[in-house]
Design an enzyme around this catalytic site. Structure first.
Site, mmCIF file in Angstrom:
data_model
loop_
_atom_site.group_PDB
_atom_site.id
_atom_site.type_symbol
_atom_site.label_atom_id
_atom_site.label_comp_id
_atom_site.label_asym_id
_atom_site.label_seq_id
_atom_site.Cartn_x
_atom_site.Cartn_y
_atom_site.Cartn_z
ATOM 1 N N LYS A 139 0.821 -1.224 0.000
ATOM 2 C CA LYS A 139 0.000 0.000 0.000
ATOM 3 C C LYS A 139 0.853 1.271 0.000
ATOM 4 O O LYS A 139 0.578 2.209 -0.737
ATOM 5 C CB LYS A 139 -0.932 0.009 1.220
ATOM 6 C CG LYS A 139 -2.029 -1.029 1.195
ATOM 7 C CD LYS A 139 -3.085 -0.778 2.264
ATOM 8 C CE LYS A 139 -2.511 -0.655 3.658
ATOM 9 N NZ LYS A 139 -1.796 -1.870 4.090
ATOM 10 N N THR A 174 3.991 1.589 -0.976
ATOM 11 C CA THR A 174 4.679 1.654 -2.259
ATOM 12 C C THR A 174 3.718 2.136 -3.345
ATOM 13 O O THR A 174 4.079 2.974 -4.188
ATOM 14 C CB THR A 174 5.246 0.271 -2.617
ATOM 15 O OG1 THR A 174 5.998 -0.222 -1.511
ATOM 16 C CG2 THR A 174 6.152 0.340 -3.826
ATOM 17 N N LYS A 207 9.584 -5.648 10.327
ATOM 18 C CA LYS A 207 8.682 -5.047 9.350
ATOM 19 C C LYS A 207 9.395 -4.051 8.451
ATOM 20 O O LYS A 207 9.075 -3.908 7.272
ATOM 21 C CB LYS A 207 7.503 -4.375 10.062
ATOM 22 C CG LYS A 207 6.449 -3.823 9.111
ATOM 23 C CD LYS A 207 5.288 -3.229 9.864
ATOM 24 C CE LYS A 207 4.246 -2.659 8.902
ATOM 25 N NZ LYS A 207 3.105 -2.042 9.610
ATOM 26 N N PHE A 262 3.963 -7.973 -10.091
ATOM 27 C CA PHE A 262 5.195 -8.697 -9.811
ATOM 28 C C PHE A 262 5.654 -9.388 -11.104
ATOM 29 O O PHE A 262 4.836 -9.690 -11.984
ATOM 30 C CB PHE A 262 4.992 -9.731 -8.705
ATOM 31 C CG PHE A 262 4.901 -9.136 -7.331
ATOM 32 C CD1 PHE A 262 5.930 -9.301 -6.419
ATOM 33 C CD2 PHE A 262 3.787 -8.406 -6.928
ATOM 34 C CE1 PHE A 262 5.863 -8.754 -5.149
ATOM 35 C CE2 PHE A 262 3.702 -7.862 -5.661
ATOM 36 C CZ PHE A 262 4.745 -8.028 -4.759
#
Length: 585
Positions: A78, A80, A112, A409
């Site tokens: 999110k 990014t 994280k 991706f």
């Protein structure tokens, strides 16, 4: 532009920072007055009160929120995507900017990472952003711990002195119940060893002996207040309403009762000013507030949104977790408190998350993705579509325009992408594939064009529930309309609090801040896709008087995370010749 397949995020950031605008260059670029920008080294704070006063009659720009489908434990990008969308809008020649949360030192030094985005959709300066920025979290920690200091000192004095002595000191006895102290201490690291402690050991002058605890600073109610306050007077008023404890008759004891609220506000006076940062393509992005996403709204501040909507024609903000938590709280809490109406909600999805919801194998941080996620499997993607469709319907229920962004991706096949596109469009959402991680703004052009077009569509925004409803009805509405539950079960331990808060008119207009897992639409993180035939169990209720939140708990809540066995700090270091930081991600 560096290739993120070959370079780490901190290396991409370091290269981009060489040409990052200075605070004075930002002042000229954004049309700010000299006294409206407050330099802090390579970044600057923006004087919220002065800019808002000058731009109060300026029409607001388009308001764009970024949320997601139910994620894998790896997250679906999110932040990014938010930064990539800002960059993509910049490539289209738009006056675009955004506002993101400030990261906590706990996740940054744990597993994280920093939440600065990634690849070529990255926030800079990355080191400053990751390591304290302009000190807001430190100020919140000081203000919070001052309240706890005041509470424990008052308990010590009331224990040691009689009423006449207290009166001579200008104090009245508050009769604080040591078994109903709601407050603890905070620090901005993940320190599980401090979750349960005993303080005040020693003699009568060493404080009041009691059980206590630490939370992480971003879980402080003060951080939640900073996120929902509209301005400085609202912030000041809310600080005075914080409930620290209860007296022996069950009445709340607030910071105002301890006369510490003014000093707390003084510590936080500078926190109302957002910090101005940049994307790696040099679009402006504000950073303000960093609240938890379970007991608080998990997104940047109302102040940041109000300011950015005056400064930018297109303003992008992000909601923590998936649409069942992040977007719901954005619509029902943030927008209701701010009075702002969003134009578009971008729902971030990935092929890997859809495969997980379609029955794919378990995904775990730090472990290689199973082969099912790296080879084309259109049938598995199609089986996971109901989760995406559920979140689209949640957004549509509020009248906001949904745009599905497939965060691309390298292994995604054309057939898989087309399955997602067809399903999203059939459900009434717009769709775009974005490759911002690899290509920055150029990779987000399709997304930016679709979002810009969607912003022109009329919006009839309305929250999921009416703020004036009884507490039970608010929770029921969220459970049924957003989560897809068959109803709510109030477990025996929650019933006394349900009666105490649900029947009390003082809490009638409090927002509901649901506490549940982000890894499922339900309360059970193991249930993927769209669970059926289940009810939401509420085991406890928390109240935050200053933030004006009631938090029904459908799962365990830990306000102090723990540090893992292989934390990020093992790879963070500095170059002793230059002082530059490496290893952040």
């Amino acid at each position: 532009m560096l290739d993120p397949r070959e370079y780490k995020d901190w290396q991409i950031a370091e290269a981009a920072e060489k040409n990052m605008p200075t605070p004075r260059q930002w002042q000229q670029q954004l049309g700010l007055r000299e006294d409206e920008i407050i330099p802090y080294g390579r970044v600057a704070k923006l004087d919220f009160l002065k800019i808002m006063d000058r731009l109060q009659h300026q029409p607001d720009g388009k308001y764009i929120e970024v949320t997601a489908i139910t994620p894998t434990p790896l997250g679906e990008g999110k932040s990014t995507t938010s930064l990539g969308l800002i960059e993509g809008l910049g490539k289209l020649g738009c006056n675009a900017g955004g506002c993101l949360r400030q990261p906590s030192g706990g996740p940054t030094m744990n597993i994280k990472g920093t939440a600065a985005g990634g690849g070529n959709a990255l926030l800079i300066p990355m080191t400053e952003f990751s390591l304290g920025l302009t000190g807001d979290i430190n100020d919140i920690g000081n203000a919070h711990n001052l309240a706890m200091l005041a509470l424990n000192a008052r308990m010590q004095h009331e224990y040691n002195y009689d009423d006449a002595t207290l009166a001579a000191k200008g104090l009245r006895r508050l009769n604080i119940d040591a078994n109903r102290v709601e407050y603890g201490w905070v620090m901005d690291f993940s320190a599980q060893c401090l979750r349960n402690i005993v303080i005040g050991l020693g003699g009568r002058m060493d404080g009041f002996t009691m059980s206590s605890r630490f939370g992480i600073t971003v879980s402080s109610e003060l951080m939640a207040i900073l996120a929902v306050a509209r301005d400085l007077p609202d912030l000041r008023r809310r600080i005075g309403d914080i409930i620290l404890a209860y007296d022996k008759q069950g009445r709340p004891v607030t910071t105002r009762d301890l006369e510490v609220d003014g000093a707390m506000a003084a510590w936080m006076r500078n926190t109302i000013n957002p910090t101005l940062c940049s994307t790696v393509e040099y679009q402006p992005c504000l950073v303000h507030a960093g609240p938890f996403a379970n007991i608080a709204i998990g997104q940047s501040s109302i102040i940041g949104d109000r300011l950015a909507l005056k400064m930018f024609d297109y303003h992008v903000t992000e909601s923590g977790f998936a649409a069942d938590i992040g977007f719901e709280k954005f619509a029902d809490v943030k927008c209701v408190n701010s009075g702002l109406k969003p134009n578009v909600s971008v729902i971030v999805a990935t092929v890997r998350a859809l495969k997980m919801h379609g029955g794919g194998p378990k995904v775990a941080p730090g472990k290689p993705l199973p082969e099912a996620y790296t080879k084309s499997d259109p049938a598995l993607v199609e089986a996971g579509l109901p989760n995406l469709l559920h979140h689209i319907e949640t957004v549509k229920k509020t009248g906001v325009v949904p745009v599905v962004c497939l965060n691309g991706f390298a292994g995604d096949s054309a057939e898989e992408i087309n399955i997602v596109r067809d399903a999203a469009e059939a459900a009434g959402a717009r769709f775009a594939v974005s490759e911002h991680w690899q290509y920055g703004g150029d990779g987000a052009r399709e997304l930016a064009e679709v979002v810009r077009e969607a912003c022109e569509q009329p919006v009839d925004f309305h929250p999921i529930y009416d703020l004036g409803l009884p507490l039970k009805d608010k929770v029921e509405a969220i459970a049924r309309e957003v989560y897809g539950a068959d109803g709510v079960d109030w477990l025996p331990a929650s019933l006394p609090k349900l009666k105490e808060y649900g029947d009390n008119p003082a809490f009638k207009d409090f927002s509901v801040m649901m506490v549940k897992t982000h890894l499922s639409l339900s309360h059970d993180p193991s249930l993927k896709g769209v669970p059926k035939n289940w009810r939401l169990p509420i085991r406890d209720i928390l109240v935050y008087g200053g933030a004006r939140f009631i938090c029904p708990c459908a799962g365990d809540i830990t306000l102090m995370p723990g540090t893992a066995s292989d934390p990020a700090y093992r790879r963070v270091d500095i170059d002793t010749a230059t002082g530059k930081v490496s290893g952040l991600f």
